[in-house]
Design a protein around this motif. Structure first.
Motif, short mmCIF file in Angstrom:
data_model
loop_
_atom_site.label_atom_id
_atom_site.label_comp_id
_atom_site.label_asym_id
_atom_site.label_seq_id
_atom_site.Cartn_x
_atom_site.Cartn_y
_atom_site.Cartn_z
N LYS A 289 -10.62 -1.43 -5.55
CA LYS A 289 -10.80 -0.16 -4.86
C LYS A 289 -11.25 -0.46 -3.43
O LYS A 289 -12.16 -1.27 -3.24
N LYS B 255 -13.27 -0.34 -0.08
CA LYS B 255 -14.65 0.01 0.23
C LYS B 255 -14.66 1.26 1.10
O LYS B 255 -13.82 1.43 1.95
N ASN B 256 -15.63 2.10 0.85
CA ASN B 256 -15.75 3.33 1.65
C ASN B 256 -16.51 3.08 2.91
O ASN B 256 -17.36 2.35 3.07
#
Length: 145
Positions: free
Chosen positions: A142, A144-145
């Protein structure tokens, strides 16, 4: 009595499979999630431009993860013996390669290169191999934000 033996056998099989532990690793602006067998000693290696994680088990097996996608896991000597030192450099940057084998003493190894990472294991028994293969096949990534 037969029922008790059957129940006991099933319980022993379920508990002998061992437990897994969810692991989150970061590499190149991406989070990776793996379920690894519990009972490891985590060793982190940091180079100038890469990170490498070794999950070392008491039986001598090592699961590894690195963002050094040019040379892969330095711990995998069996791969180097079989394919040479620069096997991953020869593969295009965005290609995936999945190589594996076994040693003469029936220990297994595997290395999978995907875009940005290399994940694999060395010196695994047949039972540990199955757990490690499962960790690789169920790995999630996923951003990274």
């Amino acid at each position: 009595m037969k029922n008790y033996i059957a129940i006991y056998t099933v319980l022993m099989l379920l508990t002998s499979c061992g437990t897994t532990k969810g692991v989150k690793l970061e590499a190149k602006k991406t989070n990776y999630f793996l379920d690894l067998p519990d009972g490891y000693d985590l060793q982190k290696k940091q180079g100038e431009v890469y990170k490498e994680y070794h999950f070392a088990y008491p039986d001598g097996s090592i699961f590894y993860f690195t963002d050094d996608d040019e040379s892969g896991g330095a711990v995998n000597k069996e791969k180097i013996k079989k394919y040479g030192n620069d096997i991953l450099v020869k593969i295009a940057v965005n290609d995936t390669i999945d190589i594996s084998g076994s040693s003469q003493d029936e220990k297994y190894w595997r290395e999978k290169k995907e875009t940005g990472i290399v994940v694999g294991y060395v010196n695994a028994t047949k039972g540990r191999k199955e757990s490690f293969d499962n960790a690789i096949s169920t790995m999630e990534r996923k951003p990274k934000n």
